[in-house]
Enzyme design. Structure first.
Site, PDB file in Angstrom:
ATOM      1  N   HIS A   1       1.917   6.695   2.975  1.00 13.02           N
ATOM      2  CA  HIS A   1       1.226   7.981   2.838  1.00 13.02           C
ATOM      3  C   HIS A   1       1.753   9.019   3.806  1.00 13.02           C
ATOM      4  O   HIS A   1       2.643   8.759   4.612  1.00 13.02           O
ATOM      5  CB  HIS A   1      -0.292   7.810   2.908  1.00 13.02           C
ATOM      6  CG  HIS A   1      -0.782   7.236   4.192  1.00 13.02           C
ATOM      7  ND1 HIS A   1      -0.740   7.943   5.368  1.00 13.02           N
ATOM      8  CD2 HIS A   1      -1.319   6.033   4.483  1.00 13.02           C
ATOM      9  CE1 HIS A   1      -1.233   7.189   6.331  1.00 13.02           C
ATOM     10  NE2 HIS A   1      -1.587   6.029   5.827  1.00 13.02           N
TER      11      HIS A   1
ATOM     12  N   LYS B   1       0.876  -1.183   0.000  1.00 10.80           N
ATOM     13  CA  LYS B   1       0.000   0.000   0.000  1.00 10.80           C
ATOM     14  C   LYS B   1       0.905   1.223   0.000  1.00 10.80           C
ATOM     15  O   LYS B   1       2.053   1.150   0.434  1.00 10.80           O
ATOM     16  CB  LYS B   1      -0.864   0.008   1.258  1.00 10.80           C
ATOM     17  CG  LYS B   1      -1.935  -1.049   1.254  1.00 10.80           C
ATOM     18  CD  LYS B   1      -2.996  -0.701   2.272  1.00 10.80           C
ATOM     19  CE  LYS B   1      -3.944  -1.873   2.447  1.00 10.80           C
ATOM     20  NZ  LYS B   1      -4.494  -1.917   3.799  1.00 10.80           N
TER      21      LYS B   1
ATOM     22  N   HIS C   1       2.217   8.340   7.426  1.00  7.03           N
ATOM     23  CA  HIS C   1       3.418   7.577   7.777  1.00  7.03           C
ATOM     24  C   HIS C   1       4.644   8.478   7.791  1.00  7.03           C
ATOM     25  O   HIS C   1       5.582   8.246   8.544  1.00  7.03           O
ATOM     26  CB  HIS C   1       3.633   6.427   6.784  1.00  7.03           C
ATOM     27  CG  HIS C   1       2.566   5.376   6.849  1.00  7.03           C
ATOM     28  ND1 HIS C   1       1.861   4.964   5.750  1.00  7.03           N
ATOM     29  CD2 HIS C   1       2.057   4.689   7.898  1.00  7.03           C
ATOM     30  CE1 HIS C   1       0.977   4.051   6.116  1.00  7.03           C
ATOM     31  NE2 HIS C   1       1.078   3.865   7.419  1.00  7.03           N
TER      32      HIS C   1
HETATM   33  N1  ARG Z   1       0.607  -0.121  10.051  1.00  7.72           N
HETATM   34  C1  ARG Z   1      -0.216   0.721  10.866  1.00  7.72           C
HETATM   35  C2  ARG Z   1      -0.881   1.780   9.992  1.00  7.72           C
HETATM   36  O1  ARG Z   1      -0.409   2.088   8.940  1.00  7.72           O
HETATM   37  C3  ARG Z   1       0.543   1.401  11.964  1.00  7.72           C
HETATM   38  C4  ARG Z   1       1.161   0.477  12.981  1.00  7.72           C
HETATM   39  C5  ARG Z   1       1.466   1.173  14.275  1.00  7.72           C
HETATM   40  N2  ARG Z   1       2.076   0.325  15.234  1.00  7.72           N
HETATM   41  C6  ARG Z   1       1.466  -0.628  15.957  1.00  7.72           C
HETATM   42  N3  ARG Z   1       2.182  -1.363  16.776  1.00  7.72           N
HETATM   43  N4  ARG Z   1       0.178  -0.825  15.850  1.00  7.72           N
HETATM   44  O2  ARG Z   1      -1.878   2.334  10.383  1.00  7.72           O
END
Ligand code: ARG
Length: 568
Positions: free
Chosen positions: A130, A127, A133
């Site tokens: 974005h 994905k 991030h």
């Molecule tokens: N991959 C998730 C997202 O893009 C964020 C992960 C954050 N870290 C965690 N341990 N949940 O929304």
């Protein structure tokens, strides 16, 4: 360094029946320097002493035994006792301390023996990376650097979104049309297209959806074909994300993403079962969290695990592996509920309370694009790599306007462009939504990254113009008697407190603000005082102060993840 608050508190402690530490915590630094350098508010004492604050202030003042070499004046204004310190004392103290500490100035080692985990960036495989991030990467990266600087053991974890039912779909799409897409060349775009297409098909045809579910099941069971494809998608995505990380110079100690926890979830489920709190609800397995919160879903109706379960397994693993004192999760505020839920359920995992208390979500606001100001591709997804490159080319344009003959323009433009984006992310309270506006963030005169770089470059060029840098022992500190030097010294004196404050609130913007204040103070110093061509002793003293300001700007900026150019 001299502890001015401590000295003041010690004197006050002799006059009232409150301990020094508590008194010290009352002392404020007035925003307006006309109200002194430190102020002691008497309001909190009023209740206990049953007197009006100004009367208390006067009574205390009468009894104070102040060393006039350190504090030159004490004044009462309303309920405050204002203290004016002798500027030369603080300037001397700060410069000497800098001379001793140099690259380590402000590092108090408060973090010694403590471990902080920072879970940040964490994009999702296949994905787009974005702009949310990007914020996580920048905020988490700054926190990482600052904790580390203060002596904490830091572990930066990129908790990649590399697991979940979407992979069953991607595998199915790839199986059907893989050869039509150039995923090696342009993995994220192409995989996104496959994903959209397979989703359409799933909506039309139940059987396809069933196939996707099967693929995911096979992936979970270690099927060779599915696992290889998953690995391929992951590797290609990471290669693309790396381009962004290279531009930002982001580094991580661990890339254990969600998939890492696949074989660690069973234990979580078993622990939760034993508590008797894991219950069935509409076919799913949930932990009820009472009135205040929605329940936490541990297992879905179709039996598959969830994002939350993987996070619970990660808490268990991290507690055992890192013995952390704090574990920070940097994501947008959209995930506030998610973290509330898992932190609550984590209490059932049977781990030491220390770990539960150390868990903290660090939410941040959304990024709003100023319309028409950013080149977007179809839809509203902005490719981050493009965005960072656009920052660089816009910075290059500004530099070409201002200083067309500059050597190594590209290198400078990179530092300025990236620095502008990073600073923009860190300049306000993180929870606030951010406006992404090129003109604002690249304004060399605004409260921006380029402004700080510009002032830093000025300190360099002042020293270059002089052609030498005096040693501290050669300079006469009493030559720094102007107000601007005093203002700068007070800021330098605060540097370590600012860093500690960042860690207490997990708020890098405190350091960004500070660097703006320091830059503006230097700018005022530069504008109001002739540095070169004055009497030699004055020149030496001002050059040295210039050098210290430049050094601290550089240290501070690098803690935020911003590089300083030598020229611009
Ligand atoms: N991959 C998730 C997202 O893009 C964020 C992960 C954050 N870290 C965690 N341990 N949940 O929304």
């Amino acid at each position: 360094m001299v502890n001015f608050k401590g000295i003041i508190a010690e004197q006050i402690a002799k006059t009232v029946n409150i301990n020094k530490e508590e008194l010290e915590s009352y002392i404020e630094i007035p925003k307006d320097t006309n109200m002194g350098d430190y102020a002691f508010p008497c309001f909190k004492l009023a209740k206990e002493l049953k007197k009006a604050p100004p009367i208390i202030a006067n009574e205390i003042k009468e009894k104070l035994e102040i060393d006039e070499k350190i504090i030159k004046k004490v004044e009462i204004v309303g309920g405050y006792i204002n203290f004016y310190i002798n500027s030369i004392i603080i300037i001397e103290d700060v410069l000497k301390n800098f001379e001793e500490r140099k690259e380590d100035f402000g590092n108090t080692q408060v973090g010694k023996g403590k471990t902080v985990i920072i879970d940040y960036s964490s994009p999702n495989i296949a994905k787009p990376f974005h702009i949310g991030h990007l914020r996580s990467t920048v905020i988490g990266g700054a926190l990482y650097n600052i904790y580390k600087y203060l002596g904490y053991k830091t572990v930066g974890i990129n908790h990649l979104g590399d697991y979940g039912t979407q992979f069953g779909k991607l595998i199915e799409g790839y199986k059907r049309w893989g050869s039509e897409y150039k995923i090696e060349e342009n993995p994220i775009d192409e995989l996104t297209k496959i994903y959209v297409r397979i989703n359409e098909l799933c909506k039309e045809d139940e059987n396809v959806l069933e196939e996707c579910r099967n693929n995911f099941k096979k992936l979970e069971d270690g099927d060779e074909y599915c696992k290889n494809l998953w690995t391929k998608f992951r590797e290609l995505s990471l290669k693309e994300f790396q381009k962004v990380y290279d531009l930002l110079e982001s580094k991580f100690d661990s890339w254990n993403g969600e998939a890492f926890y696949v074989d660690k979830m069973q234990e979580v489920v078993e622990i939760l079962e034993k508590t008797g709190k894991l219950v069935e609800s509409e076919g799913a397995r949930i932990i009820d969290l009472g009135e205040k919160m929605a329940p936490c879903i541990i297992g879905k109706t179709n039996g598959s695990t969830t994002y939350a379960t993987r996070d619970l397994a990660a808490i268990l693993y991290r507690a055992r592996t890192y013995n952390f004192d704090k574990a920070l999760y940097v994501t947008s505020y959209e995930q506030i509920l998610h973290f509330k839920q898992i932190f609550e359920v984590a209490k059932l995992l049977g781990i030491d309370e220390k770990y539960i208390n150390g868990l903290e979500h660090i939410p941040f606001g959304m990024v709003r694009l100023k319309e028409g100001k950013m080149s977007t591709r179809e839809g509203n997804i902005i490719k981050l790599e493009d965005l960072l490159n656009e920052a660089i080319s816009r910075a290059l344009k500004v530099i070409e306007d201002k200083n067309p003959d500059l050597e190594g323009k590209e290198e400078v433009a990179k530092k300025v462009g990236i620095g502008a984006v990073i600073f923009n992310d860190l300049s306000n309270n993180r929870i606030k939504d951010e406006v992404f506006d090129w003109d604002v963030m690249l304004n060399f005169q605004g409260e921006t990254g380029p402004y700080i770089q510009y002032i830093y470059v000025r300190t360099k060029s002042v020293i270059e113009k002089a052609g030498y840098l005096p040693q501290l022992k050669e300079i006469d500190i009493t030559k720094l008697e102007d107000n601007e030097s005093f203002a700068i010294a007070k800021l330098l004196y605060e540097f370590s407190n600012v860093l500690e404050d960042v860690t207490l609130k997990n708020e890098p913007s405190i350091l960004s603000r500070y660097l703006i204040d320091l830059s503006q103070s230097y700018s005022a110093f530069y504008n109001n005082n002739k540095i070169i061509g004055e009497d030699k002793a004055v020149q030496d003293a001002r050059l040295y102060l210039t050098y210290v300001v430049g050094s601290i700007l550089k240290i501070g900026a690098s803690l935020l993840g911003i590089q300083m150019p030598d020229r611009m």
